[in-house]
Scaffold this motif. Structure first.
Motif, mmCIF file in Angstrom:
data_model
loop_
_atom_site.group_PDB
_atom_site.id
_atom_site.type_symbol
_atom_site.label_atom_id
_atom_site.label_comp_id
_atom_site.label_asym_id
_atom_site.label_seq_id
_atom_site.Cartn_x
_atom_site.Cartn_y
_atom_site.Cartn_z
ATOM 1 N N LEU A 209 -6.954 11.453 86.158
ATOM 2 C CA LEU A 209 -5.834 12.181 85.580
ATOM 3 C C LEU A 209 -6.140 12.815 84.235
ATOM 4 C CD1 LEU A 209 -2.762 9.975 86.521
ATOM 5 C CD2 LEU A 209 -3.857 11.819 87.798
ATOM 6 N N MET A 210 -6.849 12.114 83.367
ATOM 7 C CA MET A 210 -7.208 12.704 82.076
ATOM 8 C C MET A 210 -8.417 11.993 81.505
ATOM 9 S SD MET A 210 -4.261 11.321 79.418
ATOM 10 C CE MET A 210 -2.840 11.720 80.429
ATOM 11 N N LEU A 250 -7.611 6.037 86.329
ATOM 12 C CA LEU A 250 -6.913 5.966 85.050
ATOM 13 C C LEU A 250 -7.878 5.512 83.968
ATOM 14 C CD1 LEU A 250 -3.693 4.102 86.282
ATOM 15 C CD2 LEU A 250 -4.148 6.573 86.283
ATOM 16 N N GLY A 251 -8.008 6.327 82.920
ATOM 17 C CA GLY A 251 -8.880 5.990 81.807
ATOM 18 C C GLY A 251 -8.126 5.374 80.656
ATOM 19 N N TYR A 273 -9.611 1.984 87.577
ATOM 20 C CA TYR A 273 -9.730 2.299 86.157
ATOM 21 C C TYR A 273 -11.136 2.798 85.851
ATOM 22 C CZ TYR A 273 -5.208 0.111 85.630
ATOM 23 O OH TYR A 273 -3.862 -0.180 85.741
ATOM 24 N N THR A 274 -11.243 3.553 84.760
ATOM 25 C CA THR A 274 -12.532 4.146 84.413
ATOM 26 C C THR A 274 -12.792 4.024 82.915
ATOM 27 O OG1 THR A 274 -13.788 6.229 84.370
ATOM 28 C CG2 THR A 274 -11.390 6.421 84.384
ATOM 29 N N CYS A 275 -14.020 3.659 82.570
ATOM 30 C CA CYS A 275 -14.443 3.439 81.187
ATOM 31 C C CYS A 275 -15.637 4.349 80.871
ATOM 32 C CB CYS A 275 -14.838 1.977 80.982
ATOM 33 S SG CYS A 275 -16.134 1.392 82.129
ATOM 34 N N HIS A 276 -16.000 4.428 79.570
ATOM 35 C CA HIS A 276 -17.167 5.193 79.123
ATOM 36 C C HIS A 276 -17.972 4.356 78.136
ATOM 37 C CE1 HIS A 276 -15.044 9.345 79.888
ATOM 38 N NE2 HIS A 276 -15.251 8.649 80.996
ATOM 39 N N ARG A 277 -19.280 4.649 78.059
ATOM 40 C CA ARG A 277 -20.128 3.919 77.116
ATOM 41 C C ARG A 277 -21.371 4.740 76.801
ATOM 42 N NH1 ARG A 277 -18.884 -0.756 74.133
ATOM 43 N NH2 ARG A 277 -20.795 -1.801 73.534
ATOM 44 N N PRO A 300 -11.065 -1.900 90.927
ATOM 45 C CA PRO A 300 -12.396 -1.419 90.540
ATOM 46 C C PRO A 300 -12.418 -0.869 89.113
ATOM 47 C CG PRO A 300 -11.769 -0.559 92.700
ATOM 48 C CD PRO A 300 -10.545 -1.188 92.113
ATOM 49 N N MET A 301 -13.574 -1.038 88.468
ATOM 50 C CA MET A 301 -13.850 -0.401 87.180
ATOM 51 C C MET A 301 -15.080 0.486 87.380
ATOM 52 S SD MET A 301 -13.118 0.099 83.981
ATOM 53 C CE MET A 301 -12.049 -1.215 83.386
#
Length: 407
Positions: A209-210, A250-251, A273-277, A300-301
Motif C-alpha cells: 500500500l505505501m 503493510l509496511g 507485513y514488510t520491513c527494510h534494512r 509473514p514478514m
C-alpha cells in the motif's frame, strides 16, 4: 474494426478464465506464503527502483533528490519539450523484457515494482499530463514476469499528499497524507482502480500500500503513527470491494522498521507485513523486533528492501533472513555506477554539465539563466544517459549478484 474489438474481448475473457481455471493466487498461510500448488514460496528478488519513481542519487545528484526536483531541474536546464523527450526515452529504455529475463536467470522468483501515484492522475509527471502510461508499463512488466515465471509486487512508493516526509516520497517534506481527507480518498481510489484492473492476474503476488511511511523527524510522529493502521484498513476495504484474491502488504513506520502501532492483524485474512534494512549488524539479533512481530502475529514478514552495503554484509544478512524465514528483494536492480545488479556508466561530460547544473544555486530566474549550460550539449547528454540505461549497455555486477544468494 468492431469485429476485431469483439475478438480481442473474447480472447481476453478466455485468457482470464484460463488463469482462474489453472490456478489461483499466492496466499498467506500462517507465517508462510503458499503457491497455488501448495508449495511454500520464499521471496527472493530485486526492486525496479528509479524507473517509475526517479531518485536523484541514481542519477549522480546529491542535492536534487526527488522526482519533482529532477523534473524541474531538467526543465530549467533544457525546457519542457526536451525534458518530456528525455523522460519518454528513459521510461522506454530503463526496464525492458531483457531486464526481466536477466533477473529470472539469476535465480530470482519475485520483483517489487515501485511506482508514483501520479501515473494514475492528471498531475504533471515524467513528461506527461492528462492520459498517463502507468498501466501500460505495469501491463508490460506483468507480461514479462509471466513469461519468465516471476511474481510481481506492486509498491506505491509515492502516495498522494506524501506518506514519509522525506525525498523518497516525492513530496514536500511532511507526511500530509495522514492529515488530508482528499489525499486519503485519492489514495484509496487509485488502489481500488489498480485492484480492479488486476483482480484476476495471478502473476501479481500482492499490493504494497505505501513505502516507508512516517519518518522519525517530526515532533508529532507519535500521533501520526496512530493514523497509519486506520488508513491501511480503509485502503484494504476499498481494494476488497473489487479484489478478494491478492495479498496486501503493510509496511511499518520509520523506514518500514517500527510495527508497534499495529494492534489488529485479523481484519483481513490475506495480509502480511514488510520491513527494510540497510545497515547495522548482519545478525538475527539486529532484526529481533521484526522476528518477534512476525511470531506474535503469525503472519509473514518480508524484507522489501536490503542493499547498499558491502558484498560480505549482504551475503551474511541473506543467510540470516533465510534462517529466519524472511523473504527479501534487494534495492535497486539498476542504477548509475555500481551497488546494484546492473550498473551503467555516466555519459562522458555528465558530471561537468548536468550534475554541475543540479548542484548550482537556482533560486531565481537570473540564476537559472546564468547557470544554464549549452543547450545542444545538455540535451545530448540527457539522451545519452537514457540510452546508457538500456540492458545492452549495462554491466552485471557479478559479486553483488552473488551476495544476493539467489541461486
Amino acid at each position: 474494426m468492431r469485429i476485431n474489438r469483439i475478438l480481442i474481448s473474447v480472447a481476453f475473457m478466455l485468457a482470464v478464465t484460463g488463469l482462474q481455471a489453472k490456478g489461483g493466487f499466492v496466499r498467506v498461510d500462517g507465517p508462510n506464503l503458499v503457491k497455488p500448488n501448495g508449495e511454500r514460496l520464499f521471496i527472493q528478488g530485486t526492486n525496479l527502483g528509479n524507473w517509475l519513481n526517479p531518485e536523484g542519487y541514481m542519477f549522480g545528484f546529491s542535492k536534487t533528490n526527488s522526482a519533482w526536483m529532477i523534473d524541474l531541474m531538467i526543465k530549467e536546464m533544457v525546457g519542457p519539450d526536451a525534458a518530456a523527450d528525455f523522460w519518454q526515452a528513459f521510461k522506454e529504455n530503463y526496464i525492458t523484457r531483457k531486464d526481466i529475463e536477466f533477473i529470472a536467470r539469476q535465480g530470482a522468483n519475485t520483483i517489487r515494482l515501485p511506482f508514483n501515484y501520479k501515473l494514475f492522475t492528471d498531475e504533471d509527471y515524467m513528461g506527461q499530463t492528462g492520459q498517463k502510461d502507468g498501466f501500460e508499463h505495469i501491463d508490460s512488466v506483468v507480461s514479462w514476469c509471466k513469461a519468465s515465471g516471476l511474481y510481481l509486487i506492486l509498491d506505491m512508493h509515492d502516495c498522494p499528499g506524501s506518506q514519509t516526509g522525506d525525498n523518497i516520497d516525492d513530496g514536500y517534506g511532511y507526511p500530509w497524507l495522514f492529515e488530508s481527507e482528499r489525499a486519503q480518498q485519492l489514495f484509496c481510489d487509485i488502489w481500488r482502480k489498480i485492484a480492479s484492473r488486476y483482480q484476476h492476474e495471478t502473476t501479481i503476488l500482492g499490493y504494497e500500500l505505501m513505502n516507508e511511511p512516517i519518518a522519525h523527524f517530526f515532533e508529532n510522529k507519535d500521533s501520526l503513527n496512530q493514523l497509519l493502521e486506520p488508513l491501511y484498513k480503509r485502503a484494504v476495504k476499498a481494494i476488497r470491494q473489487v479484489d478478494t484474491h491478492h495479498i496486501i502488504l503493510l509496511g511499518g513506520a520509520r523506514w518500514n522498521s517500527d510495527f508497534f502501532m499495529f494492534t489488529d492483524w485479523t481484519f483481513d485474512d490475506n495480509i502480511m507485513y514488510t520491513c527494510h534494512r540497510y545497515g547495522g549488524p548482519a545478525t538475527a539479533e539486529a532484526i529481533k523486533d521484526y522476528i518477534d512481530f512476525r511470531d506474535k502475529t503469525g503472519l509473514p514478514m518480508y524484507m522489501g528492501e536490503i542493499g547498499h552495503n558491502t558484498d560480505q554484509w549482504q551475503a551474511q544478512f541473506v543467510r540470516v533472513m533465510k534462517e529466519n524465514n524472511i523473504g527479501y528483494t534487494f534495492w535497486p536492480y539498476k542504477k548509475v555506477d555500481t551497488s546494484c545488479m546492473m550498473g551503467f556508466d555516466r555519459p562522458e561530460g555528465w558530471d561537468g554539465v548536468v550534475v554541475k547544473y543540479s548542484e548550482t544555486s537556482r533560486n531565481s530566474y537570473k540564476e537559472w539563466r546564468e547557470a544554464r549550460p549549452n543547450q545542444q550539449r545538455a540535451r545530448e547528454l540527457l539522451m545519452r544517459f537514457a540510452e546508457n540505461t538500456r540492458y545492452e549497455n549495462c554491466k552485471p555486477q557479478e559479486k553483488y549478484i552473488q551476495s544476493m544468494g539467489l541461486k
